[in-house]
Design an enzyme around this catalytic site. Sequence first.
Site, short mmCIF file in Angstrom:
data_model
loop_
_atom_site.label_atom_id
_atom_site.label_comp_id
_atom_site.label_asym_id
_atom_site.label_seq_id
_atom_site.Cartn_x
_atom_site.Cartn_y
_atom_site.Cartn_z
N GLU A 5 23.10 27.79 46.59
CA GLU A 5 24.28 28.37 47.23
C GLU A 5 25.34 28.70 46.17
O GLU A 5 25.37 28.08 45.10
CB GLU A 5 24.85 27.46 48.31
CG GLU A 5 25.38 26.13 47.86
CD GLU A 5 25.85 25.29 49.06
OE1 GLU A 5 27.04 25.38 49.36
OE2 GLU A 5 25.03 24.58 49.67
N LYS A 26 28.55 28.63 44.02
CA LYS A 26 29.34 27.48 43.65
C LYS A 26 30.82 27.85 43.74
O LYS A 26 31.34 28.59 42.92
CB LYS A 26 28.99 27.08 42.21
CG LYS A 26 29.66 25.82 41.71
CD LYS A 26 29.11 25.47 40.33
CE LYS A 26 29.73 24.20 39.81
NZ LYS A 26 31.19 24.34 39.60
N ASP A 76 34.72 27.69 43.43
CA ASP A 76 35.62 27.13 42.44
C ASP A 76 36.73 26.40 43.18
O ASP A 76 37.85 26.87 43.28
CB ASP A 76 36.18 28.27 41.59
CG ASP A 76 36.73 27.75 40.29
OD1 ASP A 76 36.52 26.56 39.99
OD2 ASP A 76 37.37 28.53 39.58
N TYR A 90 28.64 20.58 51.50
CA TYR A 90 27.45 21.03 50.78
C TYR A 90 26.40 19.95 50.61
O TYR A 90 25.32 20.20 50.10
CB TYR A 90 27.82 21.64 49.42
CG TYR A 90 28.55 20.70 48.49
CD1 TYR A 90 27.85 19.73 47.77
CD2 TYR A 90 29.93 20.77 48.33
CE1 TYR A 90 28.50 18.86 46.92
CE2 TYR A 90 30.59 19.90 47.49
CZ TYR A 90 29.88 18.95 46.78
OH TYR A 90 30.53 18.09 45.94
N LYS A 135 25.85 28.84 35.61
CA LYS A 135 27.24 29.30 35.44
C LYS A 135 27.27 30.79 35.07
O LYS A 135 26.49 31.26 34.25
CB LYS A 135 27.95 28.49 34.34
CG LYS A 135 28.14 27.01 34.70
CD LYS A 135 29.07 26.79 35.87
CE LYS A 135 30.54 26.66 35.53
NZ LYS A 135 31.01 25.54 34.76
N CYS A 193 64.31 55.20 27.93
CA CYS A 193 62.91 55.62 27.96
C CYS A 193 62.35 55.58 26.53
O CYS A 193 62.96 56.12 25.62
CB CYS A 193 62.81 57.03 28.52
SG CYS A 193 61.16 57.76 28.36
N CYS A 203 61.69 59.67 25.58
CA CYS A 203 62.76 60.68 25.48
C CYS A 203 64.13 60.04 25.28
O CYS A 203 65.13 60.75 25.14
CB CYS A 203 62.75 61.58 26.71
SG CYS A 203 63.29 60.74 28.20
N CYS A 224 62.37 56.40 34.14
CA CYS A 224 63.06 57.38 33.32
C CYS A 224 63.44 58.55 34.22
O CYS A 224 62.57 59.17 34.80
CB CYS A 224 62.12 57.86 32.21
SG CYS A 224 62.71 59.37 31.39
N CYS A 232 61.17 64.83 30.73
CA CYS A 232 60.57 63.81 29.85
C CYS A 232 59.15 64.24 29.50
O CYS A 232 58.32 64.43 30.39
CB CYS A 232 60.57 62.46 30.57
SG CYS A 232 59.82 61.14 29.62
ZN LIG Z 1 61.54 59.72 29.38
#
Ligand SMILES: [Zn+2]
Length: 683
Positions: A119, A121, A123, A233, A322, A417, A420, A435, A440
């Site tokens: 089955e 596993k 975590d 289990y 694993k 920015c 630009c 921005c 731009c």
């Molecule tokens: Zn810009």
Amino acid sequence: MTTDARALEAAQLHAEELRTTIRYHDYRYHVLAQPEIGDSEYDRLYRELVDLEEQHPELVTPDSPTQRVGGQAVEGFATIQHREPMLSLGNVFNGEELRAWHARVCRLVERDAFAMVCEPKIDGLAMSLVYRAGRFATGATRGDGTRGEDITANLRTIRALPLVAGRGEDRSPEAFEVRGEVYMPRPEFERLNAERAAAGEQLYMNPRNTAAGSVRQLDPAITASRRLALFAYQLGWVEGRAPVDSQWGALEWLRALGFPTSPHARRLQTVEEVEAFCAEWAERRDSLEYDIDGVVVKVDEFALQRQLGIVGREPRWATAFKFPAEQAVTRLRGIDVSVGRTGVLTPFAVLEPVFVGGATVSLATLHNEEQIRLKDIRAGDDVIVQRAGDVIPQVVGPVLSRREGRDLEAFEMPSACPVCHTPVQRDPSEARTYCPNRDCPVQLARQLEHFASRGAMDIEGLGEQLSFRLVDLGFVRTLSDLYALPDRREELLQLEGIGAKTLDALFARIEASKRQPLHRLLIGLSIRHVGGETARALALYFGSMDALRAAPLEEIMGVEGIGPIVAQSVHDSLHDERTAALVDRLRAAGVRQDEDISARGGPLEGVQIVVTGALTQWSRNEIEELIKRLGGKVGSSVTKNTAYLVAGEGGGSKRTKAEQLGTPILDEDGLLEVLRDRGWTPD
Ligand SMILES: [Zn+2]
């Protein structure tokens, strides 16, 4: 000193270092329930120590973490002595190691084959649950494997855990122990983190740690609020007559008693089948709503299990396959910021390259500014990086213990920015920084790349690199300049790395893109909130860009599948001077601006119909398809543009609205009559 002696001394120092590190993480994990590293990273450290001690057995000390499982009971919970130790599983990491395990078991039991139960596993956290006279009596954590913490009150709050096993029928033994895994479903984890984000609290790292913290709350009410889940289990010890003689039988028996067990458990006969099962789950692991890190394989028959016995703290009759590590720790070199096609600034991580999830990763997402702040991630930190499947690599969080003594600055969004240099603006409603400069260059380059992408105008060969070059060199100052590129063939041929053949092929695809239907163009225009679905719905409903541009806001809102925010964005965008001018220039360049609607000129052309209630002759999909096929439009709510409301059983509010507006209300026969009047006959 001889070379050998020096090597041994180095190994001894390294072993001590590993032990100190592992003890520290054991303490964080078992005692404080505040682990700092992921399991796979811990497993790697542990395995490194095991390997080192195997190479130099003389270096093994009685207090090495490999000689006992870490953890002490914490004040606040009583200690419970496990009647039978809770063992841990040996690991195999690939098919070869799995087959070696199988061959060893075959040899020990002197058989060619034996059944195995497999089955996924989970975590989560292993628990010992004791039932007496059919009732849940005590529950404890695994602890150090011999003694755990009594968290009965907290476990009682888990809804999946039966307080009464079965219906108290006499077939259940006097007393028995069930082993199970408590875990936190991912949606619940996301819900909790969303709550914490809203409250400005530090975020949880992963579901497993959160589940660990939740079952060890001193106040059971808090545990209850966390909605943990459970899978049983294994059957542990049994007082009185054992009800079953195999693992598969135990799972069935537990299920019958009302315990949740994994729906994915399988009883398999050959090691090839087991290998295929492991490979399948390695592939499908993301399809579950909880994290799994491998597959547990157990010998089915109890008689064989007894025969095989236990070595050290691991049973010979079981192993864990694993999956490859999906987390690793590496140095965060810096946090950079990219600008998207709508101007939004997004921070991302620049990492020391690290191998994780089967690939080398040097860039990873940090999601957004708020996540960086809530997780307190700083440039220079050692961070946990996660990469699973096709998902973009992400930074899970910092390893705080490794920050000690170093002065690292908290991240701040740049005030301008990065491209630009326009001062940025913040959109408080969406917690985003952007921005605002519509010229731009990076935004334009991203828009061009998007315009040419496969889902939009589909101009193969015009990718990220070329888009940025065309913008940087001034060939494209607005999207429609794309269609003027063929006029500048000679200039473009001067550019490095662009040959005549490539260029002419690109021109051919640019030319072909002019014939893309309206919905592709709508996708390509980078209108906020407009993706493929929305674009298709709008294109089918309005049929042409002119009709869409002329539509009042409320009509756009009335289109099936279009919400008010999207409608507003589309409406504003198309009435914006710049976008309007762009659309005109595209039209002048010969770009098509309508959609194929096969029923052009159909009996319902231009007629908007709303459907409500339960129909008898058609399904909802069928009637909507029919209306569209005949050229009509399906609206989502009744407005003054609605020609008819087709109402089946029920459908209250739309009917009321239609009555208020005086919209004709039809039943199914009424609709057929209207269609016949319009010259249509059903086939
Ligand atoms: Zn810009």
